[in-house]
Write a protein that holds these residues in place. Structure first.
Motif, PDB file in Angstrom:
ATOM      1  N   PHE A 168       4.000  27.607  14.837  1.00  0.00           N
ATOM      2  CA  PHE A 168       4.031  26.333  14.106  1.00  0.00           C
ATOM      3  C   PHE A 168       2.671  26.083  13.453  1.00  0.00           C
ATOM      4  N   GLY A 169       1.583  26.474  14.140  1.00  0.00           N
ATOM      5  CA  GLY A 169       0.265  26.322  13.539  1.00  0.00           C
ATOM      6  C   GLY A 169       0.146  27.121  12.258  1.00  0.00           C
ATOM      7  N   THR A 170       0.662  28.366  12.275  1.00  0.00           N
ATOM      8  CA  THR A 170       0.625  29.199  11.081  1.00  0.00           C
ATOM      9  C   THR A 170       1.447  28.588   9.949  1.00  0.00           C
ATOM     10  N   THR A 171       2.611  28.066  10.281  1.00  0.00           N
ATOM     11  CA  THR A 171       3.484  27.473   9.269  1.00  0.00           C
ATOM     12  C   THR A 171       2.807  26.263   8.635  1.00  0.00           C
TER      13      THR A 171
ATOM     14  N   ARG B  44       0.832  -1.203   0.000  1.00  0.00           N
ATOM     15  CA  ARG B  44       0.000   0.000   0.000  1.00  0.00           C
ATOM     16  C   ARG B  44       0.867   1.254   0.000  1.00  0.00           C
ATOM     17  N   ALA B  45       1.962   1.194   0.729  1.00  0.00           N
ATOM     18  CA  ALA B  45       2.872   2.343   0.765  1.00  0.00           C
ATOM     19  C   ALA B  45       3.443   2.628  -0.621  1.00  0.00           C
ATOM     20  N   GLU B  46       3.780   1.582  -1.361  1.00  0.00           N
ATOM     21  CA  GLU B  46       4.289   1.772  -2.722  1.00  0.00           C
ATOM     22  C   GLU B  46       3.230   2.417  -3.598  1.00  0.00           C
ATOM     23  N   GLU B  47       1.993   1.965  -3.419  1.00  0.00           N
ATOM     24  CA  GLU B  47       0.895   2.474  -4.239  1.00  0.00           C
ATOM     25  C   GLU B  47       0.654   3.960  -3.973  1.00  0.00           C
ATOM     26  N   LEU B  48       0.815   4.380  -2.722  1.00  0.00           N
ATOM     27  CA  LEU B  48       0.487   5.759  -2.339  1.00  0.00           C
ATOM     28  C   LEU B  48       1.727   6.633  -2.175  1.00  0.00           C
ATOM     29  N   ARG B  49       2.884   6.155  -2.588  1.00  0.00           N
ATOM     30  CA  ARG B  49       4.135   6.862  -2.316  1.00  0.00           C
ATOM     31  C   ARG B  49       4.136   8.288  -2.894  1.00  0.00           C
ATOM     32  N   PRO B  50       4.508   9.268  -2.061  1.00  0.00           N
ATOM     33  CA  PRO B  50       4.585  10.658  -2.549  1.00  0.00           C
ATOM     34  C   PRO B  50       5.645  10.812  -3.648  1.00  0.00           C
ATOM     35  N   THR B  51       5.336  11.687  -4.556  1.00  0.00           N
ATOM     36  CA  THR B  51       6.260  11.940  -5.672  1.00  0.00           C
ATOM     37  C   THR B  51       6.763  13.378  -5.710  1.00  0.00           C
ATOM     38  N   HIS B  52       6.101  14.282  -4.966  1.00  0.00           N
ATOM     39  CA  HIS B  52       6.426  15.709  -5.032  1.00  0.00           C
ATOM     40  C   HIS B  52       6.328  16.344  -3.645  1.00  0.00           C
ATOM     41  N   VAL B  53       6.963  17.486  -3.547  1.00  0.00           N
ATOM     42  CA  VAL B  53       6.607  18.401  -2.468  1.00  0.00           C
ATOM     43  C   VAL B  53       5.380  19.145  -2.972  1.00  0.00           C
ATOM     44  N   ILE B  54       4.237  18.863  -2.332  1.00  0.00           N
ATOM     45  CA  ILE B  54       3.000  19.496  -2.818  1.00  0.00           C
ATOM     46  C   ILE B  54       2.737  20.806  -2.084  1.00  0.00           C
ATOM     47  N   GLY B  55       3.426  21.031  -0.956  1.00  0.00           N
ATOM     48  CA  GLY B  55       3.269  22.281  -0.228  1.00  0.00           C
ATOM     49  C   GLY B  55       4.368  22.413   0.811  1.00  0.00           C
ATOM     50  N   THR B  56       4.907  23.614   0.980  1.00  0.00           N
ATOM     51  CA  THR B  56       5.911  23.863   2.013  1.00  0.00           C
ATOM     52  C   THR B  56       5.833  25.324   2.407  1.00  0.00           C
ATOM     53  N   PHE B  57       6.238  25.594   3.661  1.00  0.00           N
ATOM     54  CA  PHE B  57       6.232  26.990   4.097  1.00  0.00           C
ATOM     55  C   PHE B  57       7.206  27.150   5.243  1.00  0.00           C
ATOM     56  N   THR B  58       7.842  28.328   5.275  1.00  0.00           N
ATOM     57  CA  THR B  58       8.810  28.661   6.315  1.00  0.00           C
ATOM     58  C   THR B  58       8.426  29.981   6.957  1.00  0.00           C
ATOM     59  N   THR B  59       8.466  30.020   8.288  1.00  0.00           N
ATOM     60  CA  THR B  59       8.309  31.270   9.026  1.00  0.00           C
ATOM     61  C   THR B  59       9.552  31.471   9.885  1.00  0.00           C
ATOM     62  N   TYR B  60       9.715  32.705  10.373  1.00  0.00           N
ATOM     63  CA  TYR B  60      10.982  33.059  11.019  1.00  0.00           C
ATOM     64  C   TYR B  60      10.745  33.611  12.424  1.00  0.00           C
ATOM     65  N   TYR B  61      11.767  33.499  13.273  1.00  0.00           N
ATOM     66  CA  TYR B  61      11.728  34.051  14.625  1.00  0.00           C
ATOM     67  C   TYR B  61      13.134  34.519  14.984  1.00  0.00           C
ATOM     68  N   GLN B  62      13.206  35.328  16.052  1.00  0.00           N
ATOM     69  CA  GLN B  62      14.505  35.799  16.510  1.00  0.00           C
ATOM     70  C   GLN B  62      15.214  34.695  17.287  1.00  0.00           C
ATOM     71  N   ALA B  63      16.464  34.530  17.060  1.00  0.00           N
ATOM     72  CA  ALA B  63      17.240  33.494  17.737  1.00  0.00           C
ATOM     73  C   ALA B  63      17.298  33.759  19.232  1.00  0.00           C
ATOM     74  N   GLY B  64      17.356  32.670  20.009  1.00  0.00           N
ATOM     75  CA  GLY B  64      17.598  32.764  21.436  1.00  0.00           C
ATOM     76  C   GLY B  64      16.382  32.951  22.293  1.00  0.00           C
ATOM     77  N   GLN B  65      15.204  33.025  21.727  1.00  0.00           N
ATOM     78  CA  GLN B  65      14.003  33.217  22.533  1.00  0.00           C
ATOM     79  C   GLN B  65      13.513  31.880  23.110  1.00  0.00           C
ATOM     80  N   THR B  66      12.867  31.969  24.296  1.00  0.00           N
ATOM     81  CA  THR B  66      12.316  30.760  24.923  1.00  0.00           C
ATOM     82  C   THR B  66      11.264  30.118  24.044  1.00  0.00           C
ATOM     83  N   ARG B  67      10.433  30.954  23.432  1.00  0.00           N
ATOM     84  CA  ARG B  67       9.355  30.431  22.600  1.00  0.00           C
ATOM     85  C   ARG B  67       9.873  29.561  21.462  1.00  0.00           C
ATOM     86  N   ASN B  68      11.102  29.825  21.013  1.00  0.00           N
ATOM     87  CA  ASN B  68      11.653  29.045  19.908  1.00  0.00           C
ATOM     88  C   ASN B  68      11.747  27.563  20.282  1.00  0.00           C
TER      89      ASN B  68
END
Length: 632
Positions: A450-453, A368-392
């Protein structure tokens, strides 16, 4: 005409002659009576025995053998290869010898004139008299009842059983039902004792056949004894094993009956699935069960392309290499299979065998995995934050938890379902969260980024968007109108895989960014986002507070205000094979209150720790108090 004198003479002559004749007759009868005194008349017999001219004592002697025979001639009732003998004398039957003699002597002595005729006829007419019999029917009935009580019996099924405590094989003989017909037997017995000579009968009785043959019980018992005589070792290919002691085997065995024809019923040693489950189910599972493993996919956490558009943009699928990592079939101890095999082994007396185990297929096998194997990146997204923060650290921890999530066609992806509550005991740390319109620190703060990304990766993959909610006020680090907040368990990011293949969710993070990538089979050749102008502007308000942390005359900005507005984003999905789908998303941002604190202290307090960033943090809940808080 004769004279009267002549007539008179003739009369006298006749009278004299008649008198003489009578005299002669009387003399003759007297002589006969004298000769036959105390003797049986001629031509007299009893039960065929001639007793003519015999005296009473002689009659007794002459009839002795006959009487003995009649009183001892046996009456035999045969039943089941046994004979049951009734002796008439012992069962209330006898010959009344005196009565028989009296009856013989009474012949011709019953009174005049009959006795004269009988005596005269006796010289030429024989008479056979019956023996005088005495029959006590009650005694015969008692004999029959005693016999019936001994022979009557209920039907006993019989069979083979096992004393599991002592590991002992027990047998119960089988027998049919017997009910003696008492009335008929009494009638036969009474008639037989009254008839000369011995008699033999089959005992009148109602019977049913023996349900199970003795040989069948013996054969089955021997088979069961052999089955429990020694332990049985069950093994698997990887040397997992289970040894069943005789007591275990005894507890497993059931003896079943097959067939419904009495005398032809078969007994069979059987091990049932229910007994297997009860006796060794848990132990068998512990020894032999191996869970299957799902097939999976291997792909780079860093996608072959970067996409981080804040405003209008179009994303097109990018070919990517995704490897299938094969799953493994598991195995399970199966009571049905084990019962069949144990039945065979125990019937044959086999002491060691490879156990038959059920194959357990993964819910996502390699094929089944062979049958459904992904072939592309169908969507990607990157968001940014300041280094060194606790929230990171919270964002990165959540990204690691989500990395590798697999969403099969028709399934729904949910951040909250995968991560669960993002609590401090799971390693999340306090960071900025919007609570009732104000930014405060709570465990897991910052993870809304992360939810937004994730939302943007799904947005540009063209999949079905199910659940998300934008922050209450606009945060400049996120694409306007294309962002989502998180708060367990209510605020979530969910999408459904409506493609023809599996979607593999991969995440990556650096000290300044987080990326979510969806690998799959494209349903769109391109996905575009177009943004409207900001409309319906609403200015922010300013709130002044006092604090003892600052000296009089000093103030600080706790929360910088931002205006509210409305914006729409339209997603256009150009489908593989032609056609388009469009969806317009309207987001209403509320103003962020500007909060200023003014000092009241007479001396300066230690400065507060610096905020994680410029104060324009995530988190969001400018709704009523019963709304969830944003983890941002």
């Amino acid at each position: 005409m004769a004279s009267s004198s002549t007539v008179s003479r003739r009369a006298r002559t006749l009278s004299i002659a008649a008198g003489g004749l009578v005299a002669v007759l009387l003399i003759a009868l007297g002589t006969l009576w004298f000769v036959q005194r105390d003797a049986v008349l001629p031509n007299t017999s009893v039960a065929g025995v001639d007793i003519s001219g015999l005296s009473p004592d002689e009659v007794r002697d002459r009839l002795a053998d006959t009487v003995e025979a009649r009183e001892t001639d046996p009456v035999t009732f045969a039943f089941e290869d046994e004979e049951h003998v009734l002796v008439p004398r012992e069962a209330g039957f006898r010959i009344d010898v005196d009565g028989t003699v009296d009856a013989a002597m009474a012949r011709g002595r019953s009174g005049l004139p009959g006795d004269i005729l009988t005596r005269l006829r006796a010289f030429r007419q024989p008479a056979d008299l019956d023996l005088v019999e005495v029959t006590d029917r009650d005694v015969i009935t008692e004999w029959v009842e005693s016999l019936a009580d001994r022979l009557d019996r209920p039907e006993v099924r019989g069979g083979v059983a096992i004393d599991t405590g002592q590991v002992e094989v027990l047998t119960t003989p089988s027998q049919g039902e017997v009910v003696v017909d008492r009335d008929t037997t009494v009638q036969l017995a009474v008639s037989a004792v009254r008839a000369p000579g011995p008699d033999a009968f089959d005992l009148p009785a109602a019977t049913t056949p023996q349900p199970i043959a003795d040989e069948e019980i013996a054969t089955t018992a021997a088979q069961v004894e052999r089955a429990v005589a020694a332990p049985l070792l069950l093994q698997a290919d990887d040397d997992a094993s289970l040894e069943l002691a005789p007591a275990d085997l005894a507890a497993l065995i059931t003896i079943e009956e097959h067939g419904d024809v009495p005398g032809a019923i078969e007994l069979q040693l059987v091990v049932t699935p229910e007994r297997v489950e009860e006796v060794i189910g848990e132990l068998g599972a512990a020894r032999f069960d191996i869970s299957p493993t799902r097939a999976s996919y291997a792909a780079s956490r860093t996608p072959p392309t970067t996409f981080d558009a804040q405003l209008d943009a179009t994303f097109r699928p990018v070919s990517a290499s995704v490897a299938v990592e094969p799953g493994r079939t598991g195995r399970a101890f199966d009571a049905e299979l084990a019962a069949l095999q144990l039945t065979e082994l125990l019937r044959e007396g086999i002491r060691e065998a490879r156990l038959r185990l059920a194959e357990v297929e993964s819910d996502f096998p390699t094929s089944r995995a062979e049958e459904l194997r992904p072939t592309h990146v169908i969507g990607t997204f990157t968001t940014y934050y300041q280094a060194g923060q606790t929230r990171n650290r919270n964002i990165q921890l959540l990204a690691d938890v989500i990395d590798g999530a697999l969403v099969l066609p028709g399934e729904q992806f949910s951040i909250n379902e995968i991560s669960g509550e993002r609590s401090c005991d799971k390693g999340y740390e306090p960071a900025g969260t919007i609570v009732r319109g104000e930014l405060v620190d709570t465990c897991g703060g910052g993870t809304s980024q992360f939810g937004t990304t994730t939302f943007n990766a799904a947005f540009f993959a063209g999949v079905q968007l199910d659940q998300w909610r934008a922050h209450s006020w606009y945060i400049s680090r996120y694409p306007i109108g294309r962002e989502a907040t998180l708060s367990y368990p209510v605020l979530d990011v969910r999408f459904t895989n409506n493609t023809d293949g599996a979607i593999l969710v991969k995440t990556a993070h650096t000290s300044t960014s987080v990326t979510v990538t969806l690998y799959g089979i494209p349903r769109a050749t391109a996905v575009s986002a177009s943004h409207s102008e900001r409309t319906q502007p609403r200015p922010f308000q300013t709130e002044i507070r006092t604090t003892s942390e600052l000296v009089r005359g000093r103030e600080r900005v706790v929360q910088s205000g931002t205006d509210g507005f409305t914006v729409t984003v339209t997603r256009t999905v150009e489908l593989v094979g032609g056609g388009t789908e469009t969806r317009t998303i309207t987001t209403v941002y509320v103003p962020q209150t500007r909060i200023i604190e003014r000092g009241t202290a007479t001396r300066a307090a230690p400065p507060p720790p610096p905020p994680d960033d410029d104060g324009d943090d995530d988190g969001d809940d400018d709704e009523p108090d019963d709304e969830p808080d944003d983890e941002d």
